[in-house]
Enzyme design. Sequence first.
Site, PDB file in Angstrom:
ATOM      1  CG  ASP A 108      -1.839   0.863   1.309  1.00 47.60           C
ATOM      2  OD1 ASP A 108      -2.483   0.831  -0.247  1.00 47.60           O
ATOM      3  OD2 ASP A 108      -2.396   1.333   2.021  1.00 47.60           O
ATOM      4  CG  HIS A 168      -1.182   2.314  -9.362  1.00 48.99           C
ATOM      5  ND1 HIS A 168      -1.417   1.665  -8.262  1.00 48.99           N
ATOM      6  CD2 HIS A 168      -1.720   3.347  -9.788  1.00 48.99           C
ATOM      7  CE1 HIS A 168      -2.035   2.262  -7.536  1.00 48.99           C
ATOM      8  NE2 HIS A 168      -2.562   2.882  -8.566  1.00 48.99           N
ATOM      9  CG  LEU A 224       8.751 -16.960  -4.206  1.00 48.80           C
ATOM     10  CD1 LEU A 224       8.412 -16.801  -3.298  1.00 48.80           C
ATOM     11  CD2 LEU A 224       9.782 -15.523  -3.903  1.00 48.80           C
TER      12      LEU A 224
HETATM   13  C1  IPE Z   1      -5.344  -2.997  -0.270  1.00 49.74           C
HETATM   14  O1  IPE Z   1      -4.770  -1.242   0.031  1.00 49.74           O
HETATM   15  C2  IPE Z   1      -5.613  -3.137  -1.408  1.00 49.74           C
HETATM   16  C3  IPE Z   1      -4.499  -3.644  -1.785  1.00 49.74           C
HETATM   17  C4  IPE Z   1      -2.746  -3.146  -1.623  1.00 49.74           C
HETATM   18  C5  IPE Z   1      -4.208  -3.955  -2.883  1.00 49.74           C
HETATM   19  P1  IPE Z   1      -6.429   0.175  -0.872  1.00 49.74           P
HETATM   20  O2  IPE Z   1      -5.623   0.801  -0.383  1.00 49.74           O
HETATM   21  O3  IPE Z   1      -7.507  -0.498  -1.823  1.00 49.74           O
HETATM   22  O4  IPE Z   1      -7.226   0.025   0.925  1.00 49.74           O
HETATM   23  P2  IPE Z   1      -7.895   0.551   1.934  1.00 49.74           P
HETATM   24  O5  IPE Z   1      -8.983   1.320   0.954  1.00 49.74           O
HETATM   25  O6  IPE Z   1      -6.819   2.055   2.292  1.00 49.74           O
HETATM   26  O7  IPE Z   1      -8.516   0.273   2.722  1.00 49.74           O
HETATM   27  C1  IPE Z   2      -1.493   0.920  -3.360  1.00 44.69           C
HETATM   28  O1  IPE Z   2      -1.749   1.345  -3.541  1.00 44.69           O
HETATM   29  C2  IPE Z   2      -2.258  -0.418  -4.853  1.00 44.69           C
HETATM   30  C3  IPE Z   2      -3.372  -0.753  -5.045  1.00 44.69           C
HETATM   31  C4  IPE Z   2      -4.604  -0.897  -3.506  1.00 44.69           C
HETATM   32  C5  IPE Z   2      -3.662  -1.035  -6.422  1.00 44.69           C
HETATM   33  P1  IPE Z   2      -3.059   2.721  -2.773  1.00 44.69           P
HETATM   34  O2  IPE Z   2      -3.155   3.053  -4.066  1.00 44.69           O
HETATM   35  O3  IPE Z   2      -3.643   2.301  -2.664  1.00 44.69           O
HETATM   36  O4  IPE Z   2      -2.108   4.409  -2.445  1.00 44.69           O
HETATM   37  P2  IPE Z   2      -2.257   4.260  -1.943  1.00 44.69           P
HETATM   38  O5  IPE Z   2      -3.451   4.386  -0.693  1.00 44.69           O
HETATM   39  O6  IPE Z   2      -4.109   5.512  -2.563  1.00 44.69           O
HETATM   40  O7  IPE Z   2      -1.576   6.383  -1.500  1.00 44.69           O
HETATM   41 MG    MG Z   3      -4.586   2.795  -0.365  1.00 45.64          MG
END
Ligand code: IPE
Ligand code: IPE
Ligand code: MG
Length: 246
Positions: free
Chosen positions: A21, A38, A132
């Site tokens: 995240d 991303h 892995l």
């Molecule tokens: C969880 O992160 C999903 C992934 C890392 C793929 P999110 O950014 O979607 O989660 P929330 O919305 O903060 O709970």
């Molecule tokens: C995690 O990063 C990747 C996915 C959920 C696809 P985020 O896109 O949730 O990044 P933040 O949490 O908004 O910084």
């Molecule tokens: Mg996120």
Amino acid sequence: MASSVVLGSSPLPRHIGIIMDGNGRWAQRKNLLRTQGHLEGLKNAKKIVKAASDLHIPFLTLYVFSTENWKRTAEEVGFIMGLVKQHLKAELDFYRENRIRIRHAGDPEGLPRDIVRELEEACEDTRSFEGLQVILALNYGGRDAIVRAVRRRLASLEKEPLEKRVPEKITEEGIRGGLDNPDIPDPDLIIRTGGEYRTSNFLLWEGAYAEYYFSEVLWPDWTEGDLHSALAAYQERERRFGGRKP
Ligand code: IPE
Ligand code: IPE
Ligand code: MG
């Protein structure tokens, strides 16, 4: 870059799950588009996969896209799907060289057809590798996985004679058997980067006794050294599974 963290002699986790995240915030802080975050996040995933492989970790589940992530803009969703597709195409040699097996967790229904095809090909291509195993959690939700597991169990019960279709046949073992990858052991360690302290629907069933490790570092900046720190912290944990220390 070598990390300065010294790992102890206690066992390393057999299975690590990572909630990767913080991509969006990483980009925003640099005045870049979220999509750039991303892109960097995916590059980083490859580095961490290599690090886990070097440590001879048997299983690594990466949370790539949740069942809730469809709520984001079509542009962001489309970009992530495109990245995944391109990665699977372009990095097969990397997986082959390191004898890494790719697997999928999540519902293929609802994913674009071309992504499913790419995933299936990558899984098939790497099926015999004994290094892995990287499980890509894509269109994955813990609740959804449990619902699909129960449905699989019920579908298999329907093959039995009516008098044997009793509610008692729905057991923990039966539900586990209906998960996407029932042969993979439960995660020992679940890591979340990006400074949020929640599961966001990741490995709800399998994570019942996982050790959790939270890091403030945003995923694109998370290094091999950070992985080593998480592993060193894991080695200090005392796992009791509800029992008592002997
Ligand atoms: C969880 O992160 C999903 C992934 C890392 C793929 P999110 O950014 O979607 O989660 P929330 O919305 O903060 O709970
Ligand atoms: C995690 O990063 C990747 C996915 C959920 C696809 P985020 O896109 O949730 O990044 P933040 O949490 O908004 O910084
Ligand atoms: Mg996120």
